[in-house]
Each structure stands twice: as structure tokens, then as C-alpha cells.
Design an enzyme around this catalytic site. Structure first.
Site, PDB file in Angstrom:
ATOM      1  N   CYS A 148       0.804  -1.087   0.083  1.00 25.90           N
ATOM      2  CA  CYS A 148       0.012   0.150   0.043  1.00 25.90           C
ATOM      3  C   CYS A 148       0.817   1.196   0.030  1.00 25.90           C
ATOM      4  O   CYS A 148       1.108   1.972   1.129  1.00 25.90           O
ATOM      5  CB  CYS A 148      -1.081   0.018   1.254  1.00 25.90           C
ATOM      6  N   ALA A 173       1.460   4.226  -1.956  1.00 27.34           N
ATOM      7  CA  ALA A 173       1.057   5.905  -1.977  1.00 27.34           C
ATOM      8  C   ALA A 173       1.051   6.473  -0.593  1.00 27.34           C
ATOM      9  O   ALA A 173       0.428   5.721   0.259  1.00 27.34           O
ATOM     10  CB  ALA A 173      -0.202   6.299  -2.621  1.00 27.34           C
ATOM     11  N   PRO A 174       1.545   7.681  -0.455  1.00 32.80           N
ATOM     12  CA  PRO A 174       2.012   8.616  -1.503  1.00 32.80           C
ATOM     13  C   PRO A 174       3.435   8.239  -2.106  1.00 32.80           C
ATOM     14  O   PRO A 174       3.762   8.984  -2.951  1.00 32.80           O
ATOM     15  CB  PRO A 174       1.720  10.018  -0.904  1.00 32.80           C
ATOM     16  N   GLY A 175       4.270   7.419  -1.262  1.00 30.62           N
ATOM     17  CA  GLY A 175       5.287   6.939  -1.979  1.00 30.62           C
ATOM     18  C   GLY A 175       6.494   7.530  -1.022  1.00 30.62           C
ATOM     19  O   GLY A 175       7.613   7.071  -1.363  1.00 30.62           O
ATOM     20  N   SER A 176       6.406   8.183  -0.079  1.00 26.96           N
ATOM     21  CA  SER A 176       7.773   8.418   0.769  1.00 26.96           C
ATOM     22  C   SER A 176       8.383   7.222   1.266  1.00 26.96           C
ATOM     23  O   SER A 176       9.630   6.876   1.384  1.00 26.96           O
ATOM     24  CB  SER A 176       7.524   9.373   2.159  1.00 26.96           C
ATOM     25  N   ASP A 227      -0.809   0.422  -5.348  1.00 27.31           N
ATOM     26  CA  ASP A 227      -1.718   0.884  -4.462  1.00 27.31           C
ATOM     27  C   ASP A 227      -2.937   0.643  -5.335  1.00 27.31           C
ATOM     28  O   ASP A 227      -2.875   0.498  -6.536  1.00 27.31           O
ATOM     29  CB  ASP A 227      -1.428   2.344  -4.478  1.00 27.31           C
ATOM     30  N   ASP A 250       2.140  -1.638   5.050  1.00 28.76           N
ATOM     31  CA  ASP A 250       1.589  -0.440   5.626  1.00 28.76           C
ATOM     32  C   ASP A 250       0.037  -0.079   5.405  1.00 28.76           C
ATOM     33  O   ASP A 250      -0.341   0.429   4.500  1.00 28.76           O
ATOM     34  CB  ASP A 250       2.498   0.829   5.261  1.00 28.76           C
ATOM     35  N   CYS A 293      -0.457   3.580  11.059  1.00 30.38           N
ATOM     36  CA  CYS A 293      -0.463   4.931  11.968  1.00 30.38           C
ATOM     37  C   CYS A 293      -1.850   5.125  12.688  1.00 30.38           C
ATOM     38  O   CYS A 293      -2.579   6.185  13.153  1.00 30.38           O
ATOM     39  CB  CYS A 293      -0.347   5.961  10.930  1.00 30.38           C
TER      40      CYS A 293
END
Length: 792
Positions: free
Chosen positions: A200, A202-205, A232, A295, A348
Site C-alpha cells: 500500500c 502511496a503517496p510514496g515516501s 496501490d 503499511d 498509523c
């Protein structure tokens, strides 16, 4: 990160006016509570009220407080500092790209320039923290700033720091990322030869971080043997992911668009026909990974500090609603993991239903084939707390201590895996309508305690190190997963008899194809009713030709060569005439392989605009995907290496394809033509003016070399130190990690750069810093030499 669903999307619009205005509303709480009139007049009829200003709104949620106090996520004496920290804005954090050629320069600039200058800046009389490195991140490559965006704009020194962040982030030398979001990839222990799946992404950090690890210690012009597949489910978020990762300039990445719980394994039997394909002998028969980052989407209440709108919409149903999806994704990740591989499960969120409950069910489903790794000795400076061993589930205002309580109150959406024991309650004597529930209303609620080693999980609390909240569990796959049966036999934990390891790996995939797609959805619909034993027993054998897994494969074969709707095809570029022209024009050495390494997204060779280069590992995955019926929906792949020049001058060049700035560092060591060196003065002029006429070139020998180049794309390398002096200095330059190079276009009368204005500005600043450093070094050497001579 969590909160990927539409209803949980972070509302970034609150941050447009700076962090001081994030926590604002039109009326104060007291005004709303008593309904006071803003237009009150005194005895003389004059308006006594001053204009109403924006006041901080109440960042609180009574249900949130009650829930987490009861769960015991922090000790009672810590609750005050915990909730106070959650109500404060989150400090900004960023990470230096460790694979960038300027990474050490950037770190030195932060330590020696910005850090010292910004430490003097105070906030409201408090002691200034300025910017500082995160102590637990390796090599001081991650930093945190305590200054708000409004402060960064008001102060000149801070504004310069802000511009530095924006410029380096756009180029890709740094990445803005929440501090706790950097933690999961560090525990994956990624090496340069690993195949990594970010389920999962995105956003890609985190994907960017994984790519840095893959590329660490890579030699110039060489590629690592590993790769990253970033996936994603949302197409728009995939575009965000592509935009983020393209700054990395890597050929070891593929971006896919799939539901993570149904991510395809691209299984291929060697006796299958390949429709005349010349892909050769494939050693890879299915797509398995050394490392998996899981994640998962979550309720996201660990991000309250950067997304304060979660305060008003938080409810326990947010966590209960995603539990089964999280479990499906995690189990799929383990099925795709190689034996001996490592998977990190993270959210998170602070909710144990999304965290420890999912990990517990994973361990129960997998038996002894998966273990929870104790990583307490890794990253010792990271403050973390052990996972919970006991928790309760809340649903519709009622606390539930076990699945028995859920059945007692008729809570069909609460599944056994949400509880510490994971044991389903089966009571065939109970009334189907639950009419006997009232007889036990006075029973004391008993909370279960898990017997699993959940203390090995990690919880990061926001007030421990001024961060967001996060949950991390590291899982190690010891052996192939047991075949998990469906329906009424799904609670059996016993693995089948041992067999060949490769067969068992295939069973992992097959079992997950059957189990993941169907079991959890059936269980989530009405788990209590299905456990009553009223249905006849149903099983599906993996050898049944009409099994659901095989039906799914049949549906995939119905696609015309796997051409996904709205996605350009992935095609190997094999136009020998164009390839020969490119090789001869740039003098590309035979050691640089083009065989099955060039890819286009257009099957019509005459209209190809861009040619992408992929690593050996990505090439193998693409070939496997072709053989398996193109099960992977690839939205982006590889590194843009060549681009067709469509300008009038481009058509007059012997080669219409120019080298892209992204692909230049990889191709440079293998080029023997269309390359020359430039002295610092002319190199700076190119960056400043973007184009210079031949008569305006300062160095005569450089002018001669440029004139001798063929019309079209060329490469200009900056001479190091005093390399421009002496005979033969401007011949083909030596290339290493410190080499600074730009792509140019040699026209009939001028030389023009082919890089963005931002890149030009950044390179000019790098040159200025380096020249100043060299001057200081020379001055120090001169002083030392003078002192030595004096002593002598």
C-alpha cells in the site's frame, strides 16, 4: 500510511495559512455553549462587542478519551502529557536521500550552516530547538524542524531555509516525511539484492526510502540486483506515487495498481505455450519477495497532530470496519513472502483492534510458520513501547471482552479475530434472536489476555519524542504457510504434511487465492451465525478443476494480452535500426546491455516518444508477467533513458533520440562519443544563461571540442579542481560518484542546456558551496605551511 479511504482522507487545506490557523473556528466554545448574541448594546444603544476573531476550537473527543483510557495505551499518570501532545501541531521532518551524490554536502550544509543559524531563533520566549537530526536515524540523514510554516515565511534566515527545503525536495535530494513514517522501512533490513513489495505504497515516501536502501553503495553505472514493486489500489494515488518516486531516477522500480489483498503472484508453468515468445529460459516461475512492507489502510488516529479534522469524526467504528481488510492484506503479504523473508506490518493508528489483534490472528493462522521478531536491540535510540497483551472491543456504546460477549449482544460485525484469544464462541443452545441476553446483564466483563509474545510489537507514543503515533510489528517467515481451508473448517490451525518447499510456496499462493478472497468476507457478514453449526460443511480442494482460484485464472486469460483498461501496454523495444543508430551516435559500449532492457508504452515503433530502461530484476518480472497472461497492472516502470527530440533542429540531427536527464548518470560511464569536459567558468555560464553562442565560450579548447561534436544531444562534464589545465585535459573525462554533468543540445551556432531551471539553480549553489569549501581548505593549508616554515 493509514487513512487511505475517501472518508478518511487528510484535509490538507487546513494548512494553507500556516499552523497557527489550523486550530481555529469562528466562535469560541463559550459563545457556542451559551448562544450569546454578538450584537449586544449598552444602555446608550452603542454596540459594546468587538469584532469576533477566529478562536481555537476544542480539539477533543469524549469518545476518544474514554476509549483509549479504557484500553490503557498509556499509563494513567501519563494521560495528561499524552493528550496535550496530541493537541499540538506536528513538527516538520525531512530525510536526505542517502543515494544522492550530494547527500554528504547537504548534511554538512544543515549541520554547519542552517543548524547553527536557526538555533538562535526563539519561539514565544521559549528555548528554541531550531532544527536537529533525529538521533535514531542512521548517519544523521533525517532531520526535524520545530518552526511552523508561518515562522519560516516571516524570518529571512528561516525563509532561506524554507526555500532550501522546497528546492531540494523538488529535485529529489531530500524528502519531506513524517518522522515515525520513516521507521518501518528501517526494520525491514533491505539489501541491494532483495525483491521488495510495498503493498500500500502511496503517496510514496516509504517507497522512496526503500529505493535508497536498494541503491546504497552502488557503483557508478552499475545497478543493484534487487528491485521494488510499489502497489496501490487507487489510480489517482498511483499517479502521486509515480510523481514522488520519479525523483529517485531508478530503473529498479515498477508501480502497479491492484487491491493489495488480491495482489497477483504471476504463477507460470514452464510447459505453458508462450505464443512464439523469444523470452528464453525463465528461472522465475512465480513472483515472490524477500521483503514485504505491509503499511495497511487504517483509521489514522495516530496522525491527529497533522490532521486535526480527525478529532471531530473519530469513532470506534473506523477501526472495527477495517480490521478484516487489514488481516486480508497482511495474510496476502505473507503468502507472497519467500521462506526466510521478513515482513513489516504497520499502521498509523493507536487502536489495538487494528494492531495487536491483526498480528495475533496472523500468528494463529500461520501456526509456527511465522514468528514475531524481537527487534528491541535495533535502533536503540528510538523510544518505543511494547505491544499490548490485553484489550477490549467497543461497538455501539458497549464494551465487549470476548467473542462470547459479541454473540450475547448480537454484534454480527464483531469477529473473533478482534479479541486477544481469537477464539470463536459457539453456543448451539442460544436463541437465534438473542432473547436470553438480558439474563446476563449483571455479569462482570472479563477481558482476555493473549498468550502470544505481543510485547515484541512496537508502539510509538507521540509524547515520548514529539512525534506522531505508530504501530510496527516485524514478522519472519520460517517455513511455507499451512494450507488454510475455507468455511466451516477455517478455524483449523494444523498444517498439512510436509512436501517439497517449492510446492508448499505454491500452496501458499493458491490457498490465499481461495481463502483471502472469500473467507473473511463471509466471516465479516455474520460470523456468529456461521459458527452456530447450522450450515452443511463446505470445503474446496485445491486440485478441483473448478475451484475458485482456477476460475479466477480463467478470467485473467480472457483479457486480450492483459491490456488493462486505461493503462498503456508494456512493450519491449526491439527496433534494431533505431537502437543501432543510438549506440553508434553516443558510442555506447557493448558492456551496457540493451537486450530486453528497453521498454516503451506504445506498440507502434514509428510513434514511440520515450524509451525506458529497466534493470535485470525488473526485466525478469516483466517477462514472467507476459508468460503468466499479464496479471500485473503496471502503471509505471523503469527509468526514462531516451526521448524523441521533436524540434526543428532535432530532425536535422543524426540521432533524433536525446538522453534524458534521469537516465544520464546511468549511461554516462558507458559513453565514448558526444561527451566533453568544461572548465568551471563555461560550465557556470551554461547554468546561468541556459544557452551560449560558440564565440562566447571562454575557453578556446572547450570551444574547439564543442565545435567538433555532431549536431544533437551531447554531454558536458565539469572539470574537477584544476583538471582543465594541461595537455589532454579536455579529452574524455573520468567519471565517478562526485562527477557533475549536464545534458546539452549542440546546435548550429550555440550550446544549450537540457535540464530544468530548478536543477540549474541547485547545481550553481552546489558549485558555490564547493568553491568556498576549497578556498577555506586552501587558506588553512597556507596558514599551516606558514606556521611550519616559521617554526623551522
Amino acid at each position: 500510511m493509514g487513512g487511505r479511504g475517501r472518508s478518511r482522507r487528510t484535509q490538507r487545506k487546513h494548512f494553507r495559512d500556516g499552523r497557527e490557523n489550523v486550530w481555529k473556528t469562528k466562535k469560541s466554545d463559550s459563545q457556542e455553549a451559551d448562544g450569546s448574541n454578538n450584537n449586544e448594546n449598552d444602555s446608550n444603544g452603542n454596540n459594546t462587542n468587538k469584532p469576533t476573531h477566529w478562536q481555537p476550537f476544542a480539539i477533543e473527543n469524549a469518545a476518544f478519551d474514554e476509549y483509549y483510557k479504557e484500553q490503557g495505551v498509556v499509563r494513567p499518570e501519563e494521560w495528561g502529557s499524552f493528550i496535550e501532545c496530541l493537541r499540538k501541531p506536528l513538527p516538520a521532518a525531512f530525510r536526505i536521500n542517502s543515494s544522492s551524490q550530494f547527500c554528504t554536502d547537504l548534511r554538512s550544509q544543515l549541520e554547519d550552516e542552517f543548524m547553527k543559524a536557526l538555533l538562535a531563533e526563539g519561539t514565544d520566549g521559549n528555548e528554541a530547538e531550531g532544527i536537529k537530526p533525529l538521533p535514531w536515524y542512521p548517519n544523521n540523514f533525517a532531520w526535524m524542524s520545530s518552526f511552523s510554516r508561518m515562522q519560516l515565511r516571516k524570518n529571512k534566515n528561516l525563509e532561506r531555509f524554507h526555500e532550501f527545503l522546497k528546492q531540494e525536495n523538488e529535485i529529489g535530494n531530500i524528502t519531506r516525511q513524517e518522522a515515525v513514517s520513516m521507521v518501518p522501512p528501517l526494520f525491514l533490513d533491505v539489501h541491494r539484492d532483495h525483491f521488495v513489495l510495498d503493498m500500500c505504497a502511496a503517496p510514496g515516501s516509504k517507497t522512496f526510502q526503500l529505493l535508497e536502501m536498494i541503491h546504497q553503495e552502488s557503483e557508478v553505472g552499475a545497478l543493484p540486483n534487487g528491485m521494488v514493486i510499489a502497489n496501490d489500489v487507487d489510480v489517482q494515488r498511483c499517479n502521486l506515487l509515480i510523481h514522488q518516486t520519479k525523483r529517485m531516477c531508478t530503473s529498479n522500480l515498477a508501480v502497479t495498481n491492484h487491491e493489495a489483498q488480491h495482489f497477483p503472484s504471476c504463477r507460470w508453468k514452464k510447459n505453458n505455450t508462450t505464443n512464439g515468445s523469444d523470452l528464453g529460459d525463465m528461472s522465475m516461475t512465480e513472483l515472490l519477495f524477500d521483503r514485504v512492507l505491509c503499511d495497511v489502510p487504517c483509521s489514522g488516529d495516530g496522525t491527529l497532530r497533522k490532521a486535526p479534522d480527525i478529532w471531530r469524526k473519530w469513532s470506534v467504528g473506523m477501526a472495527n470496519g477495517v480490521h478484516c481488510l487489514q488481516l486480508q492484506i497482511a495474510m496476502r503479504g505473507l503468502a507472497l513472502l519467500k521462506t526466510g523473508g521478513r515482513m513489516v506490518y504497520s499502521t498509523c493508528s493507536m487502536n489495538p483492534v487494528e494492531n495487536e489483534a491483526v498480528v495475533s490472528e496472523i500468528l494463529r493462522k500461520c501456526g509456527g510458520s511465522v514468528e514475531l521478531v524481537d527487534v528491541s536491540s535495533e535502533l536503540p535510540q528510538l523510544v518505543r513501547r511494547p505491544g499490548l497483551k490485553s484489550w477490549k472491543v467497543r461497538d455501539k456504546g458497549t464494551w465487549l471482552g470476548s467473542h462470547k460477549d459479541a454473540c450475547k449482544y448480537g454484534r454480527s460485525g464483531i469477529v473473533p479475530s478482534m479479541f486477544p484469544s481469537g477464539q470463536p464462541h459457539v453456543d448451539t443452545s442460544a436463541d437465534e434472536n438473542g432473547d436470553n441476553n438480558n439474563n446476563d446483564n449483571d455479569d462482570v466483563l472479563v477481558t482476555e489476555v493473549s498468550s502470544l509474545p505481543l510485547e515484541r510489537c512496537m508502539r510509538i507514543a507521540p509524547h515520548d519524542q514529539n512525534s506522531g503515533a505508530f504501530f510496527i510489528a516485524v514478522l519472519h517467515k520460517i517455513s511455507p504457510l499451512p494450507v488454510i481451508q475455507t468455511k466451516s473448517s477455517k478455524h483449523s490451525r494444523q498444517p498439512q504434511s510436509d512436501s517439497d518447499e517449492k510446492t508448499k510456496q505454491s500452496e501458499d499462493i493458491k490457498a490465499m487465492d481461495v481463502d483471502v478472497k472469500n473467507e473473511e468476507s463471509d466471516e465479516a457478514t455474520n460470523p456468529c451465525k456461521k459458527l452456530k453449526g447450522t450450515e452443511p460443511e463446505k470445503t474446496e480442494t485445491l486440485n478441483d478443476p473448478k475451484s475458485r482460484a482456477e476460475k479466477a485464472n480463467d478470467k485473467r486469460k480472457l483479457q486480450i494480452q492483459g491490456k488493462w483498461f486505461g493503462v498503456d501496454p508494456v512493450v519491449f523495444f526491439k527496433d534494431d535500426a533505431i537502437l543501432t543508430n543510438i549506440k553508434e551516435f553516443y558510442g555506447i559500449h557493448e558492456s551496457f546491455s540493451f537486450t530486453h532492457r528497453l521498454i516503451t508504452r506504445n506498440s507502434d515503433t514509428n510513434h514511440v516518444k520515450r524509451i525506458y530502461y529497466v534493470s535485470e530484476s525488473v526485466k525478469n518480472v516483466v517477462e514472467l508477467n507476459f508468460l503468466a497472461g499479464e496479471q500485473l497492472k503496471i502503471t509505471s516502470i523503469g527509468l526514462k533513458m531516451f526521448e524523441r527530440q521533436t524540434s526543428r533542429e532535432g530532425t536535422s540531427s543524426p540521432c533524433v533520440f536525446r538522453i534524458s536527464s534521469e537516465g544520464l548518470p546511468l549511461l554516462l560511464p558507458h559513453m565514448t562519443k558526444q561527451i566533453t569536459s568544461s572548465p568551471a567558468v563555461d560550465f557556470k555560464h551554461l547554468l546561468q544563461y541556459k544557452s551560449i553562442k560558440f564565440p562566447d565560450i571562454v575557453d578556446d579548447r572547450f570551444r574547439e571540442k564543442v565545435a567538433a561534436l555532431a549536431l544533437g544531444c551531447c554531454v558536458v562534464v565539469l572539470n574537477k579542481d584544476n583538471e582543465n589545465e594541461g595537455e589532454g585535459a579536455l579529452d574524455r573525462p573520468k567519471v565517478d560518484k562526485s562527477t557533475i554533468v549536464i545534458g546539452c543540445w549542440k546546435g548550429r551556432s550555440s550550446l544549450s542546456v537540457m535540464v530544468t531551471a530548478v536543477d540549474c539553480q541547485e547545481l550553481l549553489e552546489r558549485l558555490l558551496i564547493r568553491s568556498e569549501t576549497q578556498k577555506e581548505s586552501l587558506a588553512e593549508d597556507a596558514i599551516k605551511a606558514k606556521e611550519t616554515a616559521t617554526v623551522g
